[in-house]
Scaffold this motif. Structure first.
Motif, PDB file in Angstrom:
ATOM      1  N   LEU A 186     -33.478  26.268  -1.192  1.00 51.12           N
ATOM      2  CA  LEU A 186     -33.644  27.074  -2.399  1.00 51.12           C
ATOM      3  C   LEU A 186     -32.611  26.692  -3.457  1.00 51.12           C
ATOM      4  CD1 LEU A 186     -34.196  30.587  -0.806  1.00 51.12           C
ATOM      5  CD2 LEU A 186     -35.908  29.142  -1.915  1.00 51.12           C
ATOM      6  N   PHE A 187     -31.316  26.791  -3.114  1.00 47.47           N
ATOM      7  CA  PHE A 187     -30.257  26.483  -4.075  1.00 47.47           C
ATOM      8  C   PHE A 187     -28.918  26.449  -3.356  1.00 47.47           C
ATOM      9  CE2 PHE A 187     -30.711  31.043  -3.908  1.00 47.47           C
ATOM     10  CZ  PHE A 187     -29.406  31.506  -3.844  1.00 47.47           C
ATOM     11  N   LYS A 188     -27.890  26.004  -4.066  1.00 46.15           N
ATOM     12  CA  LYS A 188     -26.518  26.062  -3.579  1.00 46.15           C
ATOM     13  C   LYS A 188     -25.773  27.082  -4.423  1.00 46.15           C
ATOM     14  CE  LYS A 188     -25.625  21.553  -1.661  1.00 46.15           C
ATOM     15  NZ  LYS A 188     -24.732  20.393  -1.702  1.00 46.15           N
ATOM     16  N   GLY A 189     -24.894  27.853  -3.796  1.00 46.36           N
ATOM     17  CA  GLY A 189     -24.119  28.835  -4.529  1.00 46.36           C
ATOM     18  C   GLY A 189     -23.441  29.798  -3.585  1.00 46.36           C
ATOM     19  N   ASN A 190     -22.965  30.883  -4.129  1.00 41.93           N
ATOM     20  CA  ASN A 190     -22.353  31.974  -3.365  1.00 41.93           C
ATOM     21  C   ASN A 190     -22.934  33.275  -3.894  1.00 41.93           C
ATOM     22  OD1 ASN A 190     -20.544  30.485  -1.711  1.00 41.93           O
ATOM     23  ND2 ASN A 190     -19.243  30.185  -3.489  1.00 41.93           N
ATOM     24  N   VAL A 191     -23.734  33.941  -3.085  1.00 44.35           N
ATOM     25  CA  VAL A 191     -24.353  35.188  -3.516  1.00 44.35           C
ATOM     26  C   VAL A 191     -24.151  36.260  -2.450  1.00 44.35           C
ATOM     27  CG1 VAL A 191     -26.087  34.063  -4.948  1.00 44.35           C
ATOM     28  CG2 VAL A 191     -26.618  34.553  -2.585  1.00 44.35           C
ATOM     29  N   LYS A 192     -24.189  37.508  -2.874  1.00 44.46           N
ATOM     30  CA  LYS A 192     -24.075  38.632  -1.949  1.00 44.46           C
ATOM     31  C   LYS A 192     -25.420  39.291  -1.721  1.00 44.46           C
ATOM     32  CE  LYS A 192     -19.308  39.552  -3.006  1.00 44.46           C
ATOM     33  NZ  LYS A 192     -18.295  40.493  -3.375  1.00 44.46           N
ATOM     34  N   LYS A 193     -26.324  39.144  -2.676  1.00 44.57           N
ATOM     35  CA  LYS A 193     -27.662  39.727  -2.567  1.00 44.57           C
ATOM     36  C   LYS A 193     -28.648  38.747  -3.156  1.00 44.57           C
ATOM     37  CE  LYS A 193     -30.354  43.804  -3.790  1.00 44.57           C
ATOM     38  NZ  LYS A 193     -31.023  43.909  -2.534  1.00 44.57           N
ATOM     39  N   LEU A 194     -29.779  38.596  -2.498  1.00 41.89           N
ATOM     40  CA  LEU A 194     -30.799  37.667  -2.964  1.00 41.89           C
ATOM     41  C   LEU A 194     -32.135  38.389  -3.011  1.00 41.89           C
ATOM     42  CD1 LEU A 194     -31.548  34.786  -3.756  1.00 41.89           C
ATOM     43  CD2 LEU A 194     -31.850  34.281  -1.348  1.00 41.89           C
ATOM     44  N   ASN A 195     -32.734  38.404  -4.185  1.00 44.17           N
ATOM     45  CA  ASN A 195     -34.023  39.049  -4.389  1.00 44.17           C
ATOM     46  C   ASN A 195     -34.851  38.099  -5.252  1.00 44.17           C
ATOM     47  OD1 ASN A 195     -36.137  40.774  -4.678  1.00 44.17           O
ATOM     48  ND2 ASN A 195     -35.014  42.355  -5.757  1.00 44.17           N
ATOM     49  N   MET A 196     -35.706  37.299  -4.602  1.00 42.49           N
ATOM     50  CA  MET A 196     -36.485  36.311  -5.334  1.00 42.49           C
ATOM     51  C   MET A 196     -37.718  35.912  -4.535  1.00 42.49           C
ATOM     52  SD  MET A 196     -34.298  32.789  -4.683  1.00 42.49           S
ATOM     53  CE  MET A 196     -35.562  31.662  -5.216  1.00 42.49           C
ATOM     54  N   VAL A 197     -38.592  35.175  -5.161  1.00 40.35           N
ATOM     55  CA  VAL A 197     -39.765  34.625  -4.503  1.00 40.35           C
ATOM     56  C   VAL A 197     -39.500  33.140  -4.281  1.00 40.35           C
ATOM     57  CG1 VAL A 197     -42.219  34.110  -4.754  1.00 40.35           C
ATOM     58  CG2 VAL A 197     -41.329  36.293  -5.541  1.00 40.35           C
ATOM     59  N   CYS A 198     -39.735  32.675  -3.064  1.00 36.05           N
ATOM     60  CA  CYS A 198     -39.557  31.261  -2.762  1.00 36.05           C
ATOM     61  C   CYS A 198     -40.556  30.450  -3.581  1.00 36.05           C
ATOM     62  CB  CYS A 198     -39.786  31.008  -1.274  1.00 36.05           C
ATOM     63  SG  CYS A 198     -39.746  29.256  -0.832  1.00 36.05           S
ATOM     64  N   HIS A 199     -40.066  29.429  -4.273  1.00 36.97           N
ATOM     65  CA  HIS A 199     -40.956  28.630  -5.115  1.00 36.97           C
ATOM     66  C   HIS A 199     -41.771  27.633  -4.305  1.00 36.97           C
ATOM     67  CE1 HIS A 199     -37.012  26.623  -5.102  1.00 36.97           C
ATOM     68  NE2 HIS A 199     -37.686  25.502  -5.106  1.00 36.97           N
ATOM     69  N   HIS A 200     -41.551  27.569  -2.978  1.00 41.48           N
ATOM     70  CA  HIS A 200     -42.343  26.687  -2.119  1.00 41.48           C
ATOM     71  C   HIS A 200     -43.496  27.448  -1.462  1.00 41.48           C
ATOM     72  CE1 HIS A 200     -39.338  23.551  -2.535  1.00 41.48           C
ATOM     73  NE2 HIS A 200     -38.414  24.433  -2.207  1.00 41.48           N
ATOM     74  N   CYS A 201     -43.166  28.568  -0.793  1.00 40.40           N
ATOM     75  CA  CYS A 201     -44.187  29.289  -0.018  1.00 40.40           C
ATOM     76  C   CYS A 201     -44.656  30.583  -0.675  1.00 40.40           C
ATOM     77  CB  CYS A 201     -43.661  29.582   1.384  1.00 40.40           C
ATOM     78  SG  CYS A 201     -42.292  30.756   1.453  1.00 40.40           S
ATOM     79  N   GLN A 202     -44.051  30.969  -1.804  1.00 41.17           N
ATOM     80  CA  GLN A 202     -44.415  32.172  -2.557  1.00 41.17           C
ATOM     81  C   GLN A 202     -44.195  33.471  -1.793  1.00 41.17           C
ATOM     82  OE1 GLN A 202     -45.139  31.663  -5.799  1.00 41.17           O
ATOM     83  NE2 GLN A 202     -44.817  29.524  -5.296  1.00 41.17           N
ATOM     84  N   GLU A 203     -43.320  33.455  -0.765  1.00 42.82           N
ATOM     85  CA  GLU A 203     -42.976  34.665  -0.018  1.00 42.82           C
ATOM     86  C   GLU A 203     -41.778  35.336  -0.675  1.00 42.82           C
ATOM     87  OE1 GLU A 203     -44.379  36.124   2.697  1.00 42.82           O
ATOM     88  OE2 GLU A 203     -45.981  34.651   2.724  1.00 42.82           O
ATOM     89  N   MET A 204     -41.743  36.665  -0.634  1.00 46.35           N
ATOM     90  CA  MET A 204     -40.641  37.430  -1.204  1.00 46.35           C
ATOM     91  C   MET A 204     -39.430  37.358  -0.289  1.00 46.35           C
ATOM     92  SD  MET A 204     -39.815  39.174  -3.748  1.00 46.35           S
ATOM     93  CE  MET A 204     -38.499  40.207  -4.268  1.00 46.35           C
ATOM     94  N   ILE A 205     -38.254  37.109  -0.861  1.00 42.01           N
ATOM     95  CA  ILE A 205     -36.989  37.089  -0.130  1.00 42.01           C
ATOM     96  C   ILE A 205     -36.139  38.206  -0.709  1.00 42.01           C
ATOM     97  CG2 ILE A 205     -34.961  35.733   0.478  1.00 42.01           C
ATOM     98  CD1 ILE A 205     -36.668  33.236  -0.301  1.00 42.01           C
ATOM     99  N   ASP A 206     -35.816  39.199   0.108  1.00 41.71           N
ATOM    100  CA  ASP A 206     -35.021  40.343  -0.342  1.00 41.71           C
ATOM    101  C   ASP A 206     -34.000  40.643   0.747  1.00 41.71           C
ATOM    102  OD1 ASP A 206     -34.014  42.544  -1.622  1.00 41.71           O
ATOM    103  OD2 ASP A 206     -35.719  43.834  -1.197  1.00 41.71           O
ATOM    104  N   VAL A 207     -32.826  40.009   0.664  1.00 44.24           N
ATOM    105  CA  VAL A 207     -31.787  40.176   1.679  1.00 44.24           C
ATOM    106  C   VAL A 207     -30.446  40.399   1.002  1.00 44.24           C
ATOM    107  CG1 VAL A 207     -32.927  38.849   3.503  1.00 44.24           C
ATOM    108  CG2 VAL A 207     -31.511  37.677   1.847  1.00 44.24           C
ATOM    109  N   ASP A 208     -29.528  41.046   1.736  1.00 38.30           N
ATOM    110  CA  ASP A 208     -28.166  41.217   1.241  1.00 38.30           C
ATOM    111  C   ASP A 208     -27.210  41.318   2.423  1.00 38.30           C
ATOM    112  OD1 ASP A 208     -28.779  43.729   2.171  1.00 38.30           O
ATOM    113  OD2 ASP A 208     -28.207  44.785   0.365  1.00 38.30           O
ATOM    114  N   GLY A 209     -25.919  41.164   2.148  1.00 38.99           N
ATOM    115  CA  GLY A 209     -24.879  41.325   3.156  1.00 38.99           C
ATOM    116  C   GLY A 209     -25.080  40.466   4.384  1.00 38.99           C
ATOM    117  N   ASP A 210     -25.039  41.084   5.565  1.00 39.33           N
ATOM    118  CA  ASP A 210     -25.152  40.365   6.830  1.00 39.33           C
ATOM    119  C   ASP A 210     -26.517  39.722   7.004  1.00 39.33           C
ATOM    120  OD1 ASP A 210     -22.576  41.071   7.480  1.00 39.33           O
ATOM    121  OD2 ASP A 210     -23.191  42.869   8.583  1.00 39.33           O
TER     122      ASP A 210
END
Length: 64
Positions: free
Chosen positions: A32-56
Motif C-alpha cells: 500500500l505505502f511506506k510511512g508511520n501511521v497509528k490509524k488506517l482507514n482506506m480502501v485498497c486500490h488493488h482489491c477494493q476492500e475496506m481497511i479500517d485498523v488502528d493500534g495493535d
C-alpha cells in the motif's frame, strides 16, 4: 516567458528510510505505502476492500 523545462521533481524521492514501515493490505497482501501511521482507514486500490485498523490491529495487519 520561460521555455526551459524543469526536470527536477517538486519533492525529491526519499532514500530508503529505515524508520518507515511498509504497509500491506491485510486482504490481498499487496503493498500500500511506506510511512508511520497509528490509524488506517482506506480502501485498497488493488482489491477494493475496506481497511479500517488502528493500534495493535494495525501492527498485526502489517506483519501478516
Amino acid at each position: 516567458m520561460n521555455d526551459k523545462k524543469n526536470t527536477e521533481p517538486i519533492i525529491p524521492p526519499m532514500q530508503g528510510d529505515p524508520k518507515l514501515k511498509e504497509y500491506r493490505c491485510p486482504h490481498c497482501g499487496r503493498f500500500l505505502f511506506k510511512g508511520n501511521v497509528k490509524k488506517l482507514n482506506m480502501v485498497c486500490h488493488h482489491c477494493q476492500e475496506m481497511i479500517d485498523v488502528d493500534g495493535d490491529d494495525l501492527f498485526r495487519a502489517e506483519n501478516k
